[in-house]
Design a protein around this motif. Structure first.
Motif, PDB file in Angstrom:
ATOM      1  N   UNK A   1     -24.985 -63.826   4.732  1.00 51.83           N
ATOM      2  CA  UNK A   1     -25.397 -64.307   3.410  1.00 51.83           C
ATOM      3  C   UNK A   1     -24.921 -65.752   3.212  1.00 51.83           C
ATOM      4  N   UNK A   2     -23.683 -66.006   3.640  1.00 53.88           N
ATOM      5  CA  UNK A   2     -23.132 -67.371   3.534  1.00 53.88           C
ATOM      6  C   UNK A   2     -23.880 -68.307   4.485  1.00 53.88           C
ATOM      7  N   UNK A   3     -24.147 -67.832   5.712  1.00 45.81           N
ATOM      8  CA  UNK A   3     -24.907 -68.647   6.673  1.00 45.81           C
ATOM      9  C   UNK A   3     -26.289 -68.988   6.116  1.00 45.81           C
ATOM     10  N   UNK A   4     -26.834 -68.096   5.280  1.00 51.76           N
ATOM     11  CA  UNK A   4     -28.163 -68.308   4.695  1.00 51.76           C
ATOM     12  C   UNK A   4     -28.121 -69.257   3.501  1.00 51.76           C
ATOM     13  N   UNK A   5     -26.909 -69.728   3.134  1.00 47.23           N
ATOM     14  CA  UNK A   5     -26.805 -70.739   2.076  1.00 47.23           C
ATOM     15  C   UNK A   5     -26.413 -70.211   0.711  1.00 47.23           C
ATOM     16  N   UNK A   6     -26.121 -68.927   0.616  1.00 46.74           N
ATOM     17  CA  UNK A   6     -25.751 -68.328  -0.670  1.00 46.74           C
ATOM     18  C   UNK A   6     -24.269 -67.954  -0.694  1.00 46.74           C
ATOM     19  N   UNK A   7     -23.755 -67.693  -1.904  1.00 41.44           N
ATOM     20  CA  UNK A   7     -22.386 -67.212  -2.063  1.00 41.44           C
ATOM     21  C   UNK A   7     -22.430 -65.847  -2.750  1.00 41.44           C
ATOM     22  N   UNK A   8     -21.540 -64.932  -2.374  1.00 44.10           N
ATOM     23  CA  UNK A   8     -21.580 -63.586  -2.965  1.00 44.10           C
ATOM     24  C   UNK A   8     -21.516 -63.605  -4.495  1.00 44.10           C
ATOM     25  N   UNK A   9     -20.776 -64.561  -5.067  1.00 46.41           N
ATOM     26  CA  UNK A   9     -20.638 -64.590  -6.534  1.00 46.41           C
ATOM     27  C   UNK A   9     -21.926 -65.020  -7.235  1.00 46.41           C
ATOM     28  N   UNK A  10     -22.914 -65.508  -6.481  1.00 47.90           N
ATOM     29  CA  UNK A  10     -24.202 -65.874  -7.093  1.00 47.90           C
ATOM     30  C   UNK A  10     -25.106 -64.655  -7.313  1.00 47.90           C
ATOM     31  N   UNK A  11     -24.786 -63.545  -6.660  1.00 45.95           N
ATOM     32  CA  UNK A  11     -25.667 -62.363  -6.743  1.00 45.95           C
ATOM     33  C   UNK A  11     -25.582 -61.750  -8.144  1.00 45.95           C
ATOM     34  N   UNK A  12     -26.752 -61.615  -8.810  1.00 45.86           N
ATOM     35  CA  UNK A  12     -26.801 -61.082 -10.179  1.00 45.86           C
ATOM     36  C   UNK A  12     -26.933 -59.563 -10.209  1.00 45.86           C
ATOM     37  N   UNK A  13     -27.702 -59.039  -9.243  1.00 50.69           N
ATOM     38  CA  UNK A  13     -28.007 -57.606  -9.244  1.00 50.69           C
ATOM     39  C   UNK A  13     -27.933 -57.076  -7.820  1.00 50.69           C
ATOM     40  N   UNK A  14     -27.376 -55.893  -7.639  1.00 51.20           N
ATOM     41  CA  UNK A  14     -27.431 -55.212  -6.338  1.00 51.20           C
ATOM     42  C   UNK A  14     -28.148 -53.883  -6.554  1.00 51.20           C
ATOM     43  N   UNK A  15     -29.240 -53.672  -5.832  1.00 53.66           N
ATOM     44  CA  UNK A  15     -29.983 -52.410  -5.925  1.00 53.66           C
ATOM     45  C   UNK A  15     -29.757 -51.634  -4.637  1.00 53.66           C
ATOM     46  N   UNK A  16     -29.326 -50.393  -4.778  1.00 54.71           N
ATOM     47  CA  UNK A  16     -29.022 -49.565  -3.608  1.00 54.71           C
ATOM     48  C   UNK A  16     -30.162 -48.580  -3.382  1.00 54.71           C
ATOM     49  N   UNK A  17     -30.707 -48.555  -2.175  1.00 60.10           N
ATOM     50  CA  UNK A  17     -31.765 -47.575  -1.880  1.00 60.10           C
ATOM     51  C   UNK A  17     -31.177 -46.165  -1.904  1.00 60.10           C
ATOM     52  N   UNK A  18     -29.905 -46.061  -1.504  1.00 57.16           N
ATOM     53  CA  UNK A  18     -29.170 -44.798  -1.574  1.00 57.16           C
ATOM     54  C   UNK A  18     -27.710 -45.085  -1.275  1.00 57.16           C
ATOM     55  N   UNK A  19     -26.873 -44.061  -1.360  1.00 62.21           N
ATOM     56  CA  UNK A  19     -25.421 -44.297  -1.335  1.00 62.21           C
ATOM     57  C   UNK A  19     -24.751 -43.939  -0.013  1.00 62.21           C
ATOM     58  N   UNK A  20     -25.490 -43.973   1.087  1.00 65.34           N
ATOM     59  CA  UNK A  20     -24.862 -43.766   2.401  1.00 65.34           C
ATOM     60  C   UNK A  20     -23.963 -44.965   2.743  1.00 65.34           C
ATOM     61  N   UNK A  21     -22.940 -44.723   3.620  1.00 64.37           N
ATOM     62  CA  UNK A  21     -21.940 -45.775   3.882  1.00 64.37           C
ATOM     63  C   UNK A  21     -22.511 -47.077   4.435  1.00 64.37           C
ATOM     64  N   UNK A  22     -23.597 -47.004   5.226  1.00 67.93           N
ATOM     65  CA  UNK A  22     -24.158 -48.240   5.792  1.00 67.93           C
ATOM     66  C   UNK A  22     -24.914 -49.066   4.753  1.00 67.93           C
ATOM     67  N   UNK A  23     -25.005 -48.566   3.514  1.00 67.74           N
ATOM     68  CA  UNK A  23     -25.697 -49.289   2.446  1.00 67.74           C
ATOM     69  C   UNK A  23     -24.764 -49.688   1.302  1.00 67.74           C
ATOM     70  N   UNK A  24     -23.596 -49.031   1.221  1.00 66.65           N
ATOM     71  CA  UNK A  24     -22.679 -49.307   0.091  1.00 66.65           C
ATOM     72  C   UNK A  24     -21.358 -49.952   0.512  1.00 66.65           C
TER      73      UNK A  24
END
Ligand SMILES: [Zn+2]
Length: 323
Positions: free
Chosen positions: A125-148
């Motif tokens: 995400x950082x390599x792509x030019x963004x910072x984690x604190x810029x993220x407004x919304x996180x949508x989870x397709x489901x709550x398995x460990x590889x997604x959360x």
């Protein structure tokens, strides 16, 4: 004394020069292997929205042990047709959607829950030019460990300014201590991972569930695709007449499930319901021609589906440098 020492050095250098006369080719080939990949992000435009695929890493998936409702020889032949064999190196992808007004992350990778070959979302995400604190919304397709798992670093939220959202049935199921206590031993860590990853957001009032088909930020909608988990959801993103559907875990092994949508995976909560969702998603994508993106389709995991007789074919996106 001085002369002797100088002569000694000369003799040594002459010997080395002679020896190296036989090893020049070896020396030229001795650059170390890099054993790294290009930064794991891939940019694409969907109407006015910029979508960035983010790799969380890859890991070997034992398809011969984990795929269900499909014969071992069918797995082998389908993989061989794609020049693959078990275990298949399987991608873990998340997607960042910049609508121009909101920065939305779809799935969060596994963080530290699943070992060092994954958990690379933040770096990419950082390599792509963004910072984690810029993220407004996180949508989870489901709550398995590889997604959360990537939601937190220890007890610290990775996305401190974001609201995290997931379908209510998934939240009710995976955040229940009672369900964890009743679950088979090997699945207890799924519950524990979801609880630990969401805890700081719940504590800060930054976790909200939605129910079924729900309009989220402008241009983004959740649609229920239950089966893999009770509240598994896909996210439909539309801008200027263009459309991409984030499938989440409707597909785990494209090379097998494209031609055999009834084949499921051992982690499916309801194998048959998951298969119905997969068949419907493939049929609709092939009919409508929109872009689809899958969390476990080979990175960047985005492409289109084409009907091919009684099967489907995958058409990856045409590589494009934004300009
Ligand atoms: Zn997954």
């Amino acid at each position: 004394m001085h002369v002797n020492a100088g002569f000694g050095r000369f003799a040594l250098l002459a010997t080395l020069a002679l020896a190296c006369g036989f090893c020049v080719a070896t020396a030229e080939a001795a650059a170390p292997l890099m054993r790294t990949q290009a930064p794991g992000f891939y940019r694409m435009m969907v109407g006015d929205f910029e979508v960035t695929a983010l790799s969380d890493g890859t890991q070997p998936l034992a398809t011969d042990r984990l795929l269900v409702n499909v014969k071992p020889e069918e797995i082998r032949s389908a993989l061989a047709a794609s020049y693959l064999e078990s275990p298949v190196e399987n991608s873990d992808n998340a997607y960042l959607v910049n609508t121009g007004r909101k920065l939305v992350l779809i799935d969060a990778g596994s963080g530290k829950l699943l070992g060092p070959s994954r958990g690379q979302l933040r770096a990419n995400l950082v390599a792509a030019g963004y910072r984690p604190e810029q993220v407004d919304e996180v949508y989870l397709t489901h709550l398995h460990p590889d997604h959360v798992g990537g939601l937190t670093d220890g007890e610290t939220p990775m996305f401190p300014n974001a609201i995290v959202r997931a379908e209510r049935k998934d939240a009710d199921y995976w955040l229940s201590k009672g369900n964890m206590d009743r679950a088979p031993e090997q699945y207890k860590r799924f519950f524990a991972g979801a609880m630990a990853s969401l805890a700081p957001y719940i504590k800060a009032g930054r976790f909200e569930s939605f129910q079924g088909d729900t309009a989220l930020v402008a241009g983004v909608r959740a649609v229920p695709t239950p089966g893999h988990t009770p509240g598994h959801s896909s996210f439909v993103v539309e801008s200027k007449g263009q459309k991409i559907v984030f499938w989440g875990d409707l597909i785990h092994v494209l090379a097998v499930q494209l031609g055999r949508p009834t084949a499921g995976i051992a982690f499916d909560s309801d194998v048959n319901a998951a298969a119905m969702q997969r068949e419907a998603a493939l049929a609709d994508a092939a009919k409508e021609g929109y872009i689809v993106a899958g969390a476990h389709i080979s990175f960047p995991g985005a492409g289109r589906v084409r009907s091919a007789g009684n099967s489907y074919e995958w058409v990856p996106l045409n590589y494009t440098v934004p300009h």
